[in-house]
Structures are given as structure tokens and as C-alpha cells.
Motif scaffolding. Structure first.
Motif, short mmCIF file in Angstrom:
data_model
loop_
_atom_site.label_atom_id
_atom_site.label_comp_id
_atom_site.label_asym_id
_atom_site.label_seq_id
_atom_site.Cartn_x
_atom_site.Cartn_y
_atom_site.Cartn_z
N SER A 247 -9.46 -4.18 24.12
CA SER A 247 -10.88 -4.47 23.90
C SER A 247 -11.74 -3.23 24.15
N VAL A 248 -11.41 -2.48 25.19
CA VAL A 248 -12.16 -1.26 25.49
C VAL A 248 -11.99 -0.24 24.37
N ILE A 249 -10.77 -0.08 23.87
CA ILE A 249 -10.54 0.86 22.77
C ILE A 249 -11.32 0.44 21.53
N GLN A 250 -11.37 -0.85 21.26
CA GLN A 250 -12.08 -1.33 20.08
C GLN A 250 -13.56 -1.03 20.17
N VAL A 251 -14.16 -1.25 21.34
CA VAL A 251 -15.58 -0.94 21.53
C VAL A 251 -15.80 0.56 21.39
N TYR A 252 -14.90 1.36 21.94
CA TYR A 252 -15.02 2.82 21.83
C TYR A 252 -15.00 3.26 20.37
N LEU A 253 -14.09 2.70 19.58
CA LEU A 253 -13.99 3.08 18.17
C LEU A 253 -15.23 2.67 17.38
N LEU A 254 -15.80 1.52 17.72
CA LEU A 254 -16.94 1.00 16.95
C LEU A 254 -18.28 1.60 17.38
N ALA A 255 -18.41 1.89 18.68
CA ALA A 255 -19.74 2.23 19.18
C ALA A 255 -19.88 3.64 19.72
N GLU A 256 -18.79 4.33 20.03
CA GLU A 256 -18.94 5.57 20.78
C GLU A 256 -18.24 6.77 20.15
N ARG A 257 -17.14 6.56 19.47
CA ARG A 257 -16.39 7.67 18.93
C ARG A 257 -17.19 8.39 17.85
N PRO A 258 -17.40 9.72 17.97
CA PRO A 258 -18.21 10.45 16.98
C PRO A 258 -17.49 10.58 15.64
#
Length: 360
Positions: A247-258
Motif C-alpha cells: 500500500s505504501v509503494i502504491q501511494v508513492y507511485l501515484l502521489a510522490e514519485r517524480p
């Protein structure tokens, strides 16, 4: 040790010795190229290169060449390694709890230098059988555990090699995990989704820091909860992905990864290197910062992996399963975690004690 005008340089075709006198040690360049051709890790080739650089500098200081090296010369070199001071470390009056001076090279470092020198002369003997190897051999190294030499898969066991009798005795230390409170406090100090995902992959999936950095987006199956991991020696394995970490990786990919052309999973988010893959130096900086703000001095990346291994041992997970999850090449490495199951050991101890006291 004398510098001898030698240095190690990285070129397009690999690591080579350079500087005055380098021509006399051309065998070292050929050996390092051979290691690269055999698909040794670039870090291993670099480490062996610096170990052999130290050896060649010492030989140059003694006005000797590789052809003049015999066992007595090797003994003198190892003595020089033991007596040498490590630059930048506290003076001779600072010692560890074990009594070893902190300004001296560790036994593991000296043994690695010996391994590099032994490999160099084994390479020379392979090319020229008439050239004697000055490194004496000792007993066979124990690559297999008791009982592994027999059975259906005995033919797959790697053939043991002999270790030199010149090796120094070095302590066998158990992994040092974090306790539950320390791990929770360290994780709570991470504020970005990227850093939480990195720490979670180490703590809940048991990945090494290099394995985390090497992950690509295509290696993470969030829906199926699997990771495709490339470990040491380019060995691949599939590791179950923890639900919360997924879940954390999914949020990172959608909201934070440039936005970036890089296929790596973890990307630098700020600064001049924004959009590039996160490096080992960058990861060390992250953990150094969070060790400071959380005051968890043992909060190193590998300590999270050790915590994962210890949790598996305490849960009674089968040793073969632990080996597969942790990506160890040999079961003896995994077996160290069995000794780190204090709750299980104490329970068994208390049960035995109660049985003894219950006897009439």
C-alpha cells in the motif's frame, strides 16, 4: 606501507594499476580483467583491486617483484598489515571492548587481502602450471552443513575449496537486530512515502539495501503481492510483498514519485539529482539523518533485515524457507538467526527447568 607511486584507476575496460612502477605488476591488471569477465560483482573487483594495490605498494617498498614472492614474503606482508595504522582513526590508546586497537586493520580486512593475493597467484598458476603458488593451502572450507553431502540433491552441492592456513582467526558475530520498540520508532521518523517504502521492504520483506535500490517498477507486483529480487551473485528470487508495504509503494507511485525516464522504483525527489535513481550514498544519508532524529543508533539498513530474520526464527519458520526468503547462498548463514530467537530459547529453558523441578 610505502606508496611506491602506484594507484588504482577505473577505465572503460575495468580497474587497472597506474603510476610509476605499474608495468612491473601487469599481472594484477590481467587478473582484475579476468574477474570482470567471470561476472564478479563490480564492488568485489574494486575491493580486490585495492587489496592488491596495497600488496604491490608493499612489494615496491621492499624492492621486490611478484616473481620473488614466496611464503616467507607473504608472512612478512601479513605482519606489515597487522602493524599498519589505518589513516584517520584514533591513536593507539583507543581500543575496542575486545581489546583490539581501533587504529589497526580488522582481521576480516587482512583475510580479504590474503584472498585477493591468493586469487592472483592461482590465476598465474592457471595460466602457467610451472609457476608455483606461494599461498599454502589449509583444510577444506565448510560450504555444506551436516547431512547435505548425501541425499537426492547431493550432486548439486558446490565443491568445497581449501582456505589458506595463513588466514587470521576472526570473531563470528551474530546479527544485531532492533527490538520491536526501536524498529517502530525508527519507522515513525520516516515522513515520505518513498522512505517508508524503503524501510518497509527491509523490515517486512528482508531485502538488502542493494536489492532495494536495484528494484525496478516492473519488479513489483502490487496486486499479486510479489517482488522479483536480484540478490548477490545475480541470483534471482521471488519474495512475498507485505500488504502494508504494498500500500505504501502504491501511494508513492501515484502521489510522490517524480516524472523520470528511469525504470528504477526509488528515485531522488529533490535537488540537482531529481529524477535520477537513488544511490547507495543517498540511502546512507537518509538513514544517517533518521538515526539522528530518532536516536536509534543501531538503525542501519542491514539492522532492519536482521530484525526480519530474527522475527522469522522466533516464529519457528523452517530454515529452508528462511534461506529462500533472505536469499542466502548457504544455509549456515541463515542458521545464525536460529541463535537469535531469545523468546523461543527462554521458553524451552523454562520448560526444561520446570520439568527438572517437578521430579520427585
Amino acid at each position: 606501507m610505502s606508496e611506491g607511486g602506484l594507484r588504482l584507476e577505473e577505465r572503460d575496460d575495468g580497474w587497472v594499476l597506474a603510476g610509476s612502477g605499474a608495468a612491473a605488476f601487469a599481472l594484477v591488471d590481467e587478473y582484475l580483467a579476468y574477474l570482470g569477465d567471470r561476472n564478479y560483482s563490480p564492488k568485489t573487483v574494486r575491493a580486490y583491486g585495492y587489496d592488491l594495490l596495497a600488496f604491490c605498494r608493499w612489494l615496491a617498498g621492499e624492492d621486490m617483484t611478484l616473481t620473488a614472492v614466496d611464503t616467507d614474503v607473504l608472512l612478512k606482508f601479513l605482519r606489515a598489515c597487522r602493524d599498519a595504522r589505518v589513516p584517520g582513526r584514533p591513536g593507539p590508546n583507543v581500543v575496542a571492548l575486545s581489546g583490539r586497537r581501533l587504529d589497526r586493520y580488522a582481521p576480516a580486512t587482512i583475510n580479504r587481502r590474503l584472498a585477493a593475493v591468493s586469487g592472483l597467484f592461482a590465476f598465474r598458476a592457471m595460466r602457467n602450471p610451472d609457476a608455483a603458488n606461494p599461498v599454502p593451502k589449509g583444510r577444506e572450507a565448510r560450504w555444506v552443513a551436516s547431512g547435505e553431502r548425501t541425499g537426492m540433491l547431493a550432486h548439486t552441492v558446490r565443491r568445497p575449496t581449501r582456505r589458506s592456513v595463513l588466514r587470521l582467526r576472526q570473531p563470528r558475530r551474530l546479527p544485531r537486530p532492533l527490538d520491536q520498540g526501536q524498529a517502530a520508532e525508527l519507522l515513525a521518523s520516516f515522513h515520505t512515502w518513498r522512505d517508508r517504502a524503503i524501510a518497509g521492504l527491509m523490515l517486512y520483506c528482508g531485502l538488502r539495501s542493494a536489492e532495494v535500490l536495484a528494484l525496478g517498477i516492473v519488479d513489483v507486483d502490487i496486486g499479486g503481492r510479489w517482488l522479483q529480487v536480484v540478490g548477490k551473485g545475480e541470483r534471482e528470487r521471488r519474495v512475498p510483498l507485505d500488504t502494508d508495504v504494498a500500500s505504501v509503494i502504491q501511494v508513492y507511485l501515484l502521489a510522490e514519485r517524480p516524472e523520470t525516464a528511469s525504470g528504477r522504483l526509488f528515485i531522488v525527489a529533490k535537488g540537482p539529482n531529481r529524477g535520477r535513481a537513488l544511490t547507495a550514498a543517498g540511502l546512507r544519508t537518509i538513514f544517517r539523518y533518521h538515526r539522528g532524529i530518532s536516536e536509534i543508533t543501531g538503525g542501519h539498513p542491514h539492522a532492519l533485515r536482521h530484525t526480519f530474520g530474527t522475527a522469522l526464527a522466533e516464529a519457528g519458520v523452517d530454515l529452508a524457507v528462511m534461506q529462500a526468503l533472505l536469499g542466502h547462498a548457504h544455509v549456515d548463514t541463515t542458521a545464525r538467526y536460529i541463535h537469535l530467537a531469545p523468546a523461543h530459547v527462554k521458553a524451552e529453558f523454562d520448560a526444561a527447568r520446570d520439568r527438572m523441578r517437578a521430579r520427585p
